[in-house]
Design a protein around this motif. Structure first.
Motif, PDB file in Angstrom:
ATOM      1  N   HIS A 114       1.141  -1.313  -0.023  1.00  0.00           N
ATOM      2  CA  HIS A 114      -0.221   0.090   0.632  1.00  0.00           C
ATOM      3  C   HIS A 114       1.088   1.392   0.275  1.00  0.00           C
ATOM      4  N   ASP A 115       1.480   0.607   0.825  1.00  0.00           N
ATOM      5  CA  ASP A 115       2.487   2.384   1.004  1.00  0.00           C
ATOM      6  C   ASP A 115       3.402   3.217  -0.496  1.00  0.00           C
ATOM      7  N   ASP A 116       3.601   1.482  -1.035  1.00  0.00           N
ATOM      8  CA  ASP A 116       4.400   2.145  -2.644  1.00  0.00           C
ATOM      9  C   ASP A 116       3.091   2.508  -3.973  1.00  0.00           C
ATOM     10  N   ILE A 117       2.054   2.136  -3.762  1.00  0.00           N
ATOM     11  CA  ILE A 117       0.974   2.702  -4.131  1.00  0.00           C
ATOM     12  C   ILE A 117       1.080   4.336  -4.390  1.00  0.00           C
ATOM     13  N   MET A 118       0.738   4.539  -2.887  1.00  0.00           N
ATOM     14  CA  MET A 118       0.781   5.817  -2.452  1.00  0.00           C
ATOM     15  C   MET A 118       1.562   6.765  -2.853  1.00  0.00           C
ATOM     16  N   ASP A 119       2.911   6.155  -3.208  1.00  0.00           N
ATOM     17  CA  ASP A 119       3.716   6.499  -3.136  1.00  0.00           C
ATOM     18  C   ASP A 119       4.387   7.107  -4.662  1.00  0.00           C
ATOM     19  N   ARG A 153      13.013  -5.464  -6.238  1.00  0.00           N
ATOM     20  CA  ARG A 153      12.016  -5.567  -7.636  1.00  0.00           C
ATOM     21  C   ARG A 153      10.944  -4.564  -8.473  1.00  0.00           C
ATOM     22  N   PRO A 154      10.728  -4.741  -9.493  1.00  0.00           N
ATOM     23  CA  PRO A 154       9.609  -3.439  -9.424  1.00  0.00           C
ATOM     24  C   PRO A 154       8.655  -3.571  -8.696  1.00  0.00           C
ATOM     25  N   ALA A 155       7.471  -2.861  -7.963  1.00  0.00           N
ATOM     26  CA  ALA A 155       6.846  -2.663  -6.874  1.00  0.00           C
ATOM     27  C   ALA A 155       5.682  -3.440  -7.687  1.00  0.00           C
ATOM     28  N   VAL A 156       4.640  -3.957  -6.905  1.00  0.00           N
ATOM     29  CA  VAL A 156       3.539  -4.554  -7.038  1.00  0.00           C
ATOM     30  C   VAL A 156       2.784  -3.795  -8.117  1.00  0.00           C
ATOM     31  N   HIS A 157       2.477  -3.022  -7.775  1.00  0.00           N
ATOM     32  CA  HIS A 157       0.974  -2.021  -8.508  1.00  0.00           C
ATOM     33  C   HIS A 157       1.914  -1.538  -9.715  1.00  0.00           C
ATOM     34  N   ARG A 210      -4.224   3.256 -13.329  1.00  0.00           N
ATOM     35  CA  ARG A 210      -5.423   2.712 -12.660  1.00  0.00           C
ATOM     36  C   ARG A 210      -5.670   1.421 -12.229  1.00  0.00           C
ATOM     37  N   LEU A 211      -5.763   0.176 -13.330  1.00  0.00           N
ATOM     38  CA  LEU A 211      -6.231  -0.626 -12.485  1.00  0.00           C
ATOM     39  C   LEU A 211      -4.688  -1.309 -11.828  1.00  0.00           C
ATOM     40  N   GLY A 212      -4.538  -0.990 -12.433  1.00  0.00           N
ATOM     41  CA  GLY A 212      -2.813  -1.682 -11.854  1.00  0.00           C
ATOM     42  C   GLY A 212      -2.472  -1.560 -10.343  1.00  0.00           C
ATOM     43  N   ALA A 227      -3.078  -4.284  -7.063  1.00  0.00           N
ATOM     44  CA  ALA A 227      -2.578  -4.410  -5.694  1.00  0.00           C
ATOM     45  C   ALA A 227      -3.449  -4.030  -4.617  1.00  0.00           C
ATOM     46  N   LEU A 228      -3.502  -2.100  -4.645  1.00  0.00           N
ATOM     47  CA  LEU A 228      -4.202  -2.447  -3.148  1.00  0.00           C
ATOM     48  C   LEU A 228      -5.282  -3.668  -3.011  1.00  0.00           C
ATOM     49  N   LEU A 229      -5.623  -4.450  -3.656  1.00  0.00           N
ATOM     50  CA  LEU A 229      -6.541  -5.862  -2.982  1.00  0.00           C
ATOM     51  C   LEU A 229      -5.931  -6.346  -2.828  1.00  0.00           C
ATOM     52  N   VAL A 230      -4.359  -6.959  -3.955  1.00  0.00           N
ATOM     53  CA  VAL A 230      -3.344  -7.670  -2.699  1.00  0.00           C
ATOM     54  C   VAL A 230      -2.767  -7.879  -2.018  1.00  0.00           C
TER      55      VAL A 230
END
Length: 359
Positions: free
Chosen positions: A98-103, A111-115, A130-132, A136-139
């Motif tokens: 989640h932190d990586d999504i927000m940042d 490695r590449p961030a999940v999103h 947006r969908l990626g 990632a948020l759901l994972v």
């Protein structure tokens, strides 16, 4: 049954503890993969969490949890403590995804961030972005749910179970408030050292050291004196851990095991290091920091200028002194706590690990 990993009553085998935690995680996620296959769920969700955990990480929270169990007098079968410790690693996966999504971080643990991985699967357009992030948020949400589920498998007696869940809930709440302060405060009041430290305490210090130690102690049935000692050493050690992480991100480490990065500078992350730099620099250099930090297109040449300002202003040295003073406070708490020798030795070693230069 998991052995308590104490050698001759003098040392806790932390490598063995890490292997035990990893084995619990692998067994748990293998079960989730079988469940997903049986119900026709997308297999890549479990695999994404597996890959995230396999990418590394110090497992310091899990180790502290088991050491906390030892420090509180835990003996015999350590299975419950190890399962609680493993749940912390799933919680960390949730928090970092989640932190990586927000940042909008590009990478995590090399490695590449999940999103970013999910975005790439969908293509490179705005819709994929947006969908990626949503995927990632759901994972991340599932990792948090699984952390709770794994916590419930610790098989504790009722009173200890209640305390463990109460501490775990408090940790979740503290991290959420810290993340909120971080997100909403970015770019505002960046020279406020106390505000930056407040974010560190909520977002990192409690969840990295204090609560993991207390969770392990709760499994062992610790008294209030032990819990209080873990607060008195946990908060400053957690702060020192984050201050070191901030220095590593900007400057790297002298032995080159961690290279200087751009992520914190590009994000305009509200760190104590930056706050000190803004406070100490002369007006011209303060203006340059304000102009450069937070730019998504910041290049290495400009980052080198930021590093030079942080060095010349004394911000880097002040941050080092803050780490040292907190580490010394931790040692004083340990000197007075009277923990069993094996736990005391492990805590002192983990304090070094959390505050030294390391990637």
């Amino acid at each position: 049954m998991v052995t308590p990993s104490v050698v001759d009553g003098r040392a806790i085998d932390l490598r063995a503890v890490q292997r035990q935690v990893d084995a619990v995680l692998e067994e748990f996620l293998a079960g989730k993969a079988r469940d997903a296959a049986g119900h026709g769920h997308p297999p890549e969700v479990v695999q994404t969490v597996r890959d995230f955990l396999a990418a590394g990480g110090k497992r310091i929270r899990a180790l502290l949890c088991v050491v906390g169990w030892h420090a509180a007098g835990g003996h015999g079968d350590a299975t419950s403590a190890v399962r609680v410790a493993a749940s912390l690693e799933l919680f960390v996966a949730f928090a970092l995804i989640h932190d990586d999504i927000m940042d909008d971080s590009a990478s995590r643990r090399g490695r590449p961030a999940v999103h970013r991985v999910m975005r790439a699967r969908l293509g490179g357009d705005e819709r994929a972005e947006r969908l990626g992030a949503g995927g990632a948020l759901l994972v991340g949400n599932l990792a948090l749910m699984w952390a709770h589920e794994l916590l419930h498998t610790a098989q504790l007696e009722t009173e200890r179970q209640r305390l463990v869940h109460r501490l775990n809930d408090a940790m979740l709440e503290e991290v959420m408030y810290g993340q909120y302060l971080d997100v909403m405060g970015t770019g505002r009041g960046a020279d406020d050292v106390e505000a930056a430290l407040r974010i560190v305490r909520y977002k990192t210090a409690t969840a990295t050291v204090e609560r993991p130690l207390q969770l392990g102690a709760a499994v062992a049935g610790a008294d209030e004196a032990v819990m209080d000692a873990f607060t008195r050493l946990g908060l400053p050690l957690g702060e020192a851990f984050q201050l070191r992480d901030d220095l590593l991100d900007v400057f790297g480490s002298p032995d080159s095991s961690s290279a200087p990065g751009l992520s914190d500078l590009r994000e305009g992350k509200r760190t104590v290091l930056l706050a000190l730099g803004l406070q100490n620099a002369d007006p011209l250099r303060r203006g340059r920091l304000g102009h450069l930090v937070g730019r998504a297109d910041l290049e290495e040449r400009e980052a080198a200028e930021v590093r030079d300002i942080l060095q010349r202003s004394g911000a880097r040295q002040q941050t080092e002194r803050m780490i040292t003073s907190r580490y010394e406070h931790v040692l004083r708490v340990l000197d007075a706590a009277g923990f069993p020798p094996a736990a005391d030795r492990a805590l002192r070693g983990l304090a070094v690990k959390a505050t030294q230069y390391t990637s």
